[in-house]
Enzyme design. Structure first.
Site, PDB file in Angstrom:
ATOM      1  N   TYR A   1       0.828  -1.200   0.000  1.00 53.43           N
ATOM      2  CA  TYR A   1       0.000   0.000   0.000  1.00 53.43           C
ATOM      3  C   TYR A   1       0.861   1.247   0.000  1.00 53.43           C
ATOM      4  O   TYR A   1       2.083   1.180   0.175  1.00 53.43           O
ATOM      5  CB  TYR A   1      -0.963  -0.010   1.198  1.00 53.43           C
ATOM      6  CG  TYR A   1      -0.340   0.352   2.536  1.00 53.43           C
ATOM      7  CD1 TYR A   1       0.600  -0.489   3.138  1.00 53.43           C
ATOM      8  CD2 TYR A   1      -0.682   1.521   3.201  1.00 53.43           C
ATOM      9  CE1 TYR A   1       1.172  -0.153   4.361  1.00 53.43           C
ATOM     10  CE2 TYR A   1      -0.116   1.864   4.429  1.00 53.43           C
ATOM     11  CZ  TYR A   1       0.809   1.018   5.003  1.00 53.43           C
ATOM     12  OH  TYR A   1       1.374   1.340   6.206  1.00 53.43           O
TER      13      TYR A   1
ATOM     14  N   ARG B   1       7.888   4.273  -4.913  1.00 50.59           N
ATOM     15  CA  ARG B   1       8.025   3.275  -3.845  1.00 50.59           C
ATOM     16  C   ARG B   1       7.011   2.156  -4.016  1.00 50.59           C
ATOM     17  O   ARG B   1       7.324   0.991  -3.743  1.00 50.59           O
ATOM     18  CB  ARG B   1       7.887   3.913  -2.461  1.00 50.59           C
ATOM     19  CG  ARG B   1       8.185   2.901  -1.350  1.00 50.59           C
ATOM     20  CD  ARG B   1       8.189   3.512   0.020  1.00 50.59           C
ATOM     21  NE  ARG B   1       6.918   4.123   0.323  1.00 50.59           N
ATOM     22  CZ  ARG B   1       6.696   4.928   1.373  1.00 50.59           C
ATOM     23  NH1 ARG B   1       7.687   5.206   2.207  1.00 50.59           N
ATOM     24  NH2 ARG B   1       5.510   5.444   1.579  1.00 50.59           N
TER      25      ARG B   1
ATOM     26  N   ARG C   1      -7.636 -21.150  -1.387  1.00 43.89           N
ATOM     27  CA  ARG C   1      -6.545 -20.706  -0.515  1.00 43.89           C
ATOM     28  C   ARG C   1      -5.352 -21.617  -0.725  1.00 43.89           C
ATOM     29  O   ARG C   1      -5.482 -22.850  -0.653  1.00 43.89           O
ATOM     30  CB  ARG C   1      -6.992 -20.775   0.941  1.00 43.89           C
ATOM     31  CG  ARG C   1      -5.975 -20.238   1.932  1.00 43.89           C
ATOM     32  CD  ARG C   1      -6.448 -20.463   3.360  1.00 43.89           C
ATOM     33  NE  ARG C   1      -5.575 -19.824   4.341  1.00 43.89           N
ATOM     34  CZ  ARG C   1      -4.417 -20.335   4.746  1.00 43.89           C
ATOM     35  NH1 ARG C   1      -3.982 -21.488   4.256  1.00 43.89           N
ATOM     36  NH2 ARG C   1      -3.681 -19.686   5.651  1.00 43.89           N
TER      37      ARG C   1
ATOM     38  N   LYS D   1       6.547  -1.896   1.788  1.00 46.56           N
ATOM     39  CA  LYS D   1       5.374  -1.322   2.468  1.00 46.56           C
ATOM     40  C   LYS D   1       4.185  -2.269   2.314  1.00 46.56           C
ATOM     41  O   LYS D   1       3.289  -2.046   1.502  1.00 46.56           O
ATOM     42  CB  LYS D   1       5.065   0.076   1.908  1.00 46.56           C
ATOM     43  CG  LYS D   1       4.156   0.896   2.820  1.00 46.56           C
ATOM     44  CD  LYS D   1       4.176   2.356   2.426  1.00 46.56           C
ATOM     45  CE  LYS D   1       3.151   3.184   3.166  1.00 46.56           C
ATOM     46  NZ  LYS D   1       3.363   3.293   4.613  1.00 46.56           N
TER      47      LYS D   1
ATOM     48  N   LEU E   1      11.232   1.407   6.842  1.00 40.99           N
ATOM     49  CA  LEU E   1      10.602   1.839   5.601  1.00 40.99           C
ATOM     50  C   LEU E   1      11.370   3.064   5.094  1.00 40.99           C
ATOM     51  O   LEU E   1      11.714   3.947   5.882  1.00 40.99           O
ATOM     52  CB  LEU E   1       9.136   2.204   5.836  1.00 40.99           C
ATOM     53  CG  LEU E   1       8.398   2.534   4.535  1.00 40.99           C
ATOM     54  CD1 LEU E   1       8.141   1.259   3.736  1.00 40.99           C
ATOM     55  CD2 LEU E   1       7.092   3.243   4.811  1.00 40.99           C
TER      56      LEU E   1
HETATM   57  N1  PDD Z   1       3.115   5.212   7.436  1.00 34.72           N
HETATM   58  N2  PDD Z   1       7.821   3.865   8.741  1.00 34.72           N
HETATM   59  C1  PDD Z   1       6.683   3.158   8.769  1.00 34.72           C
HETATM   60  C2  PDD Z   1       6.684   1.848   9.452  1.00 34.72           C
HETATM   61  C3  PDD Z   1       5.516   3.664   8.156  1.00 34.72           C
HETATM   62  O1  PDD Z   1       4.372   2.942   8.188  1.00 34.72           O
HETATM   63  C4  PDD Z   1       5.550   4.940   7.542  1.00 34.72           C
HETATM   64  C5  PDD Z   1       4.345   5.534   6.875  1.00 34.72           C
HETATM   65  C6  PDD Z   1       6.778   5.650   7.540  1.00 34.72           C
HETATM   66  C7  PDD Z   1       6.924   7.002   6.893  1.00 34.72           C
HETATM   67  O2  PDD Z   1       6.935   6.891   5.487  1.00 34.72           O
HETATM   68  P1  PDD Z   1       6.350   8.048   4.555  1.00 34.72           P
HETATM   69  O3  PDD Z   1       7.101   9.281   4.896  1.00 34.72           O
HETATM   70  O4  PDD Z   1       6.648   7.580   3.187  1.00 34.72           O
HETATM   71  O5  PDD Z   1       4.878   8.172   4.862  1.00 34.72           O
HETATM   72  C8  PDD Z   1       7.891   5.075   8.144  1.00 34.72           C
HETATM   73  C9  PDD Z   1       1.922   5.674   6.770  1.00 34.72           C
HETATM   74  C10 PDD Z   1       1.737   7.148   6.862  1.00 34.72           C
HETATM   75  C11 PDD Z   1       0.721   4.878   7.262  1.00 34.72           C
HETATM   76  O6  PDD Z   1       0.828   3.679   7.248  1.00 34.72           O
HETATM   77  O7  PDD Z   1      -0.295   5.443   7.617  1.00 34.72           O
END
Ligand code: PDD
Length: 282
Positions: free
Chosen positions: A32, A51, A100, A148, A205
């Site tokens: 996502y 990404r 599944r 992600k 991430l």
């Molecule tokens: N979260 N680290 C983790 C584990 C994250 O889930 C996120 C983002 C980030 C920051 O990445 P970015 O700057 O690209 O948003 C770092 C999003 C906002 C979420 O899951 O809601």
């Protein structure tokens, strides 16, 4: 009622249907993105598209929309839902095989593609004025935090645990070294005025906000792990994410950071990032 995008169609949120055999549902076999919206425009769109493409490649999901498609989908959802400020979530699963099975379905199985909006106040978020209290917890996630995926259960558990302990959020650590926040990248500024941030390894991430914030930083930057102890003694601390931008941290494990108010360099950086985001949003 919101309009969502699902597999090529714009439909009311209550009409979105996904099979019980969808691999996103059965295996969290999906990735996502979260893209923020300011002034009705998409912040850091290019970074998020790139990404997502990387996440899809890493786990081998084919057939997802390309950059132009995502831009069109997002703009359509923003218009239909009158989003001035908020987020758009993009979600791509490996689709729906007939049964599944741990074995991946054929590579030409169409992915399930979903996008939805959430209106929210981001730039004037009142939390930015008081800052976050975080507590550290062991990072027990799998070893590919750089992808992600929607395997967010551990992060969700840690955030709830942090709140149960009277804090706002969790920072995760491996062997005493901070990796990142539950859904944000973690950063500190030392008393020597150096911004320290975890390097881009598989343990975190690779934040799109982090990448856009660092060029705006006036301080010297060191990309290296920092310990829980170093964080607790830092002059300033903050997190970065698409939904929170730059968000001050004022307490770590009960240790007051600076004078307990958002640090001045952090506040400056938050403004600089929001200015940059508004200027470059598309
Ligand atoms: N979260 N680290 C983790 C584990 C994250 O889930 C996120 C983002 C980030 C920051 O990445 P970015 O700057 O690209 O948003 C770092 C999003 C906002 C979420 O899951 O809601």
């Amino acid at each position: 009622m919101r309009t969502i995008y699902l597999n090529g169609n714009y439909i009311p949120e209550t009409e979105g249907k996904v099979s019980v055999f969808d691999r996103g549902f059965l295996f969290s076999d999906s990735v996502y993105e979260v893209v923020s919206v300011l002034d009705g425009k998409l912040v850091d769109f290019g970074g998020h598209v790139q990404r997502l493409a990387r996440s899809l490649t890493e786990i081998g999901i084919n057939g997802a929309p390309g950059a132009d498609d995502w831009l069109a989908i997002c703009r359509e959802l923003v218009a239909r839902n009158h989003v001035e400020e908020g987020m758009i979530y993009w979600q791509v699963t490996r689709g729906t095989p007939e049964d599944r099975d741990f074995v991946f379905p054929p590579a030409d199985t169409p992915p399930t593609v979903l996008a939805f909006t959430q209106s929210r106040t981001l730039a004037d978020n009142p939390v930015a004025l008081r800052g976050l209290r975080v507590v550290t917890m062991p990072d027990l996630r799998w070893g590919r935090a750089d992808i992600k995926t929607t395997q967010l259960l551990y992060a969700s558990m840690m955030k709830n645990e942090a709140m149960a302990r009277g804090a706002d959020d969790a920072w995760m650590e491996r062997n005493g070294w901070i990796t990142e926040g539950s859904a944000q990248n973690a950063h500190i500024i030392t008393h020597e005025g150096v911004l320290v941030t975890h390097p881009l390894t598989c343990e975190i991430l690779h934040g799109i906000t982090r990448a856009s914030v660092l060029p705006l930083v006036a301080q010297r930057i060191e990309e290296r792990p920092f310990s829980v102890h170093e964080a607790e003694q830092a002059a300033e601390a903050f997190v970065s994410s698409a939904s929170g931008f730059v968000m001050p941290v004022v307490q770590i494990n009960g240790h007051i950071i600076g004078n307990g108010q958002p640090g001045s360099a952090t506040v400056q950086l938050r403004h600089a990032y929001i200015d940059w985001a508004r200027r470059t949003a598309r």
